[in-house]
Write a protein that holds these residues in place. Structure first.
Motif, short mmCIF file in Angstrom:
data_model
loop_
_atom_site.label_atom_id
_atom_site.label_comp_id
_atom_site.label_asym_id
_atom_site.label_seq_id
_atom_site.Cartn_x
_atom_site.Cartn_y
_atom_site.Cartn_z
N ALA A 33 0.90 -1.24 0.07
CA ALA A 33 0.00 0.00 -0.10
C ALA A 33 0.70 1.29 0.02
O ALA A 33 0.43 2.52 -0.64
N THR A 34 2.13 1.28 0.45
CA THR A 34 3.15 2.29 0.66
C THR A 34 3.91 2.48 -0.60
O THR A 34 3.89 3.50 -1.20
N ILE A 35 4.54 1.63 -0.90
CA ILE A 35 5.90 1.48 -1.91
C ILE A 35 5.38 0.68 -3.05
O ILE A 35 6.32 0.54 -4.19
N GLY A 36 4.21 0.21 -3.07
CA GLY A 36 3.88 -0.92 -4.16
C GLY A 36 4.70 -1.91 -4.41
O GLY A 36 5.77 -2.30 -3.75
N PRO A 37 4.46 -3.17 -5.20
CA PRO A 37 5.08 -4.24 -5.30
C PRO A 37 6.52 -4.07 -5.97
O PRO A 37 7.30 -4.68 -5.49
N ALA A 38 6.51 -3.07 -6.83
CA ALA A 38 7.84 -2.84 -7.42
C ALA A 38 8.84 -2.20 -6.39
O ALA A 38 10.06 -2.37 -6.51
N GLY A 39 8.26 -1.51 -5.31
CA GLY A 39 9.40 -0.99 -4.54
C GLY A 39 9.69 -2.04 -3.31
O GLY A 39 10.91 -2.10 -2.89
N PHE A 78 15.27 -12.59 -12.81
CA PHE A 78 15.01 -12.22 -11.40
C PHE A 78 14.13 -11.06 -11.34
O PHE A 78 13.03 -10.97 -10.69
N ALA A 79 14.50 -9.85 -12.25
CA ALA A 79 13.70 -8.63 -11.98
C ALA A 79 12.42 -9.10 -12.18
O ALA A 79 11.47 -8.46 -11.72
N THR A 80 11.99 -9.53 -13.51
CA THR A 80 10.61 -9.77 -14.05
C THR A 80 10.07 -10.84 -13.25
O THR A 80 8.74 -10.61 -12.84
N MET A 81 10.73 -11.96 -12.67
CA MET A 81 9.77 -12.93 -12.02
C MET A 81 9.57 -12.35 -10.63
O MET A 81 8.19 -12.55 -10.31
N ASN A 82 10.03 -11.73 -10.14
CA ASN A 82 9.80 -11.15 -8.87
C ASN A 82 8.70 -9.90 -8.77
O ASN A 82 7.80 -9.84 -7.80
N LEU A 83 8.80 -9.00 -9.91
CA LEU A 83 7.73 -8.18 -9.92
C LEU A 83 6.52 -8.66 -10.39
O LEU A 83 5.30 -8.34 -9.88
N SER A 84 6.73 -9.73 -11.35
CA SER A 84 5.08 -10.18 -11.73
C SER A 84 4.62 -11.04 -10.68
O SER A 84 3.35 -10.90 -10.49
N LEU A 85 5.28 -11.53 -9.92
CA LEU A 85 4.83 -12.67 -8.66
C LEU A 85 4.05 -11.73 -7.52
O LEU A 85 3.10 -11.71 -7.15
N TYR A 86 4.97 -10.73 -7.08
CA TYR A 86 4.48 -9.65 -5.97
C TYR A 86 3.18 -8.75 -6.62
O TYR A 86 2.32 -8.60 -5.95
N THR A 87 3.27 -8.72 -7.88
CA THR A 87 2.08 -7.94 -8.39
C THR A 87 0.85 -8.85 -8.50
O THR A 87 -0.34 -8.40 -8.40
N VAL A 180 22.65 -7.26 -10.96
CA VAL A 180 22.12 -6.63 -12.23
C VAL A 180 20.70 -6.44 -12.14
O VAL A 180 20.27 -5.28 -12.47
N SER A 181 19.97 -7.42 -11.24
CA SER A 181 18.46 -7.08 -11.05
C SER A 181 18.47 -5.71 -10.10
O SER A 181 17.64 -4.85 -10.37
N ALA A 182 19.30 -5.70 -9.09
CA ALA A 182 19.24 -4.50 -8.29
C ALA A 182 19.51 -3.17 -8.95
O ALA A 182 18.89 -2.16 -8.52
N LEU A 183 20.51 -3.23 -9.84
CA LEU A 183 20.84 -2.10 -10.65
C LEU A 183 19.72 -1.60 -11.53
O LEU A 183 19.22 -0.51 -11.73
N MET A 184 18.97 -2.60 -11.79
CA MET A 184 17.79 -2.34 -12.72
C MET A 184 16.55 -1.67 -11.97
O MET A 184 15.84 -0.83 -12.56
N TYR A 185 16.46 -1.67 -10.70
CA TYR A 185 15.48 -1.12 -9.84
C TYR A 185 16.14 0.18 -9.13
O TYR A 185 15.28 0.84 -8.37
N LEU A 186 17.22 0.72 -9.46
CA LEU A 186 17.51 1.71 -8.89
C LEU A 186 16.61 2.97 -9.25
O LEU A 186 16.20 3.87 -8.46
N PRO A 187 16.20 3.16 -10.65
CA PRO A 187 15.17 4.09 -10.97
C PRO A 187 13.92 4.02 -10.17
O PRO A 187 13.22 5.12 -9.76
N VAL A 188 13.32 2.78 -9.64
CA VAL A 188 12.10 2.76 -8.85
C VAL A 188 12.68 3.24 -7.55
O VAL A 188 11.58 4.02 -7.10
N ALA A 189 13.60 2.90 -7.07
CA ALA A 189 14.07 3.25 -5.72
C ALA A 189 14.10 4.76 -5.78
O ALA A 189 13.69 5.68 -4.85
#
Length: 300
Positions: A33-39, A78-87, A180-189
């Motif tokens: 509710a606060t940072i969303g699945p992507a966060g 990694f990036a796609t699997m975790n985001l799709s699962l959490y969403t 690599v996955s963590a670097l992809m999520y830097l813009p989200v953070a």
């Protein structure tokens, strides 16, 4: 007795790993509710990288292109699997999302053979998903689709892990891929930070998800694979939907209908049979023995 104790210890470790993984997903859901699945996924990837990099210490400068390209693909998975699962968890609940996700390993197992039993398992899995979802006007098809995307990513994860595991020793591949996955999520953070959505409680939940769903399972699975056969480990993955449903019920108050429990049971049974059958050495094709050359008799 020592062997039996080792196996029992391995089973206990796998139960702890699976429970930790699903409890971590439930804990992370409290921050949606606060940072969303992507966060939540972003923080989870940061935590996983912080844990794996000091342990594996991959020398990224020495990676060849043959090592880099599957590692980059694994990071994308990694990036796609975790985001799709959490969403999917956010939309359709933990139990249903994880049940759809385990169709990925099931597909990999079924692809290894072409027997009638495998066909039966595939049909049973499809029937289980239908019973689980019971498509109708109120069905969340986007959530179901995201769960199936997570399943596709898990299948790709298995295949890429086999490839990159042969090219990089130890935990270097998952450590590099997680980075690599963590670097992809830097813009989200960065986006969440600029909008002032980094609340302490949400960060704490997300960090808990990273520790419980990444750090602990990684270490526990390594220990478990030293004590139990890989075939048994693969079969045990089928228990994850049950653990996920229980975690959703106890920690997120996500109640499930009888048809959903029935669908989970069918998918778990199909996955168990398929993985056991694919790992059975008696069902693997044996190479044909070469015929020794014989001298042909000719009339004198």
């Amino acid at each position: 007795m020592a062997i039996r104790g080792s196996v029992l210890g391995g089973i206990a470790t796998m139960v702890g790993s699976g429970a930790s993984n699903q409890v971590g997903a439930a804990v992370g859901a409290h921050a949606f509710a606060t940072i969303g699945p992507a966060g939540v996924v972003a923080v989870r990837q940061f935590v996983a990288a912080a844990v794996l990099l000091p342990v594996a210490r991959p020398d990224l400068r020495r990676f060849t292109w043959a090592q880099w390209w599957p590692t980059l693909l694994l990071g994308l998975v990694f990036a796609t699997m975790n985001l799709s699962l959490y969403t999917a968890i956010d939309r359709i609940g933990l139990g249903l999302a994880v049940t759809l996700e385990v169709l990925g390993p099931l597909a990999v197992a079924l692809a290894a053979s072409r027997t009638r039993l495998d066909l039966f398992c595939a049909i049973a899995a499809c029937a289980g998903v239908y019973v689980l979802v019971l498509p109708g006007p109120s069905s969340d098809y986007l959530g179901v689709g995201l769960g199936l995307l997570a399943a596709t990513c898990w299948a790709a994860y298995i295949l890429l892990n086999r490839l990159v595991g042969a090219r990089l020793p130890g935990l270097q591949a998952p450590a590099a891929a997680t980075t690599v996955s963590a670097l992809m999520y830097l813009p989200v953070a960065a986006t969440l930070f600029l909008h002032g959505r980094w609340e302490p409680a949400a960060i704490l939940y997300a960090v808990g998800a990273g520790v419980l769903s990444s750090a602990i399972p990684y270490a526990a699975d390594v220990i478990a694979l030293r004590r139990v056969p890989a075939r048994f480990f693969g079969v045990f993955m089928s228990i994850h939907p049950v653990l996920a449903a229980l975690a959703g019920l106890l920690l997120l108050n996500q109640t499930m209908h009888p048809h959903e429990w029935a669908g989970i049971a069918i998918v778990v049974a199909a996955n168990t049979v398929a993985v056991r059958a694919a790992a059975d050495p008696e069902r693997r094709p044996h190479p044909r023995p070469r015929r020794s050359p014989t001298k042909s008799s000719s009339p004198s």
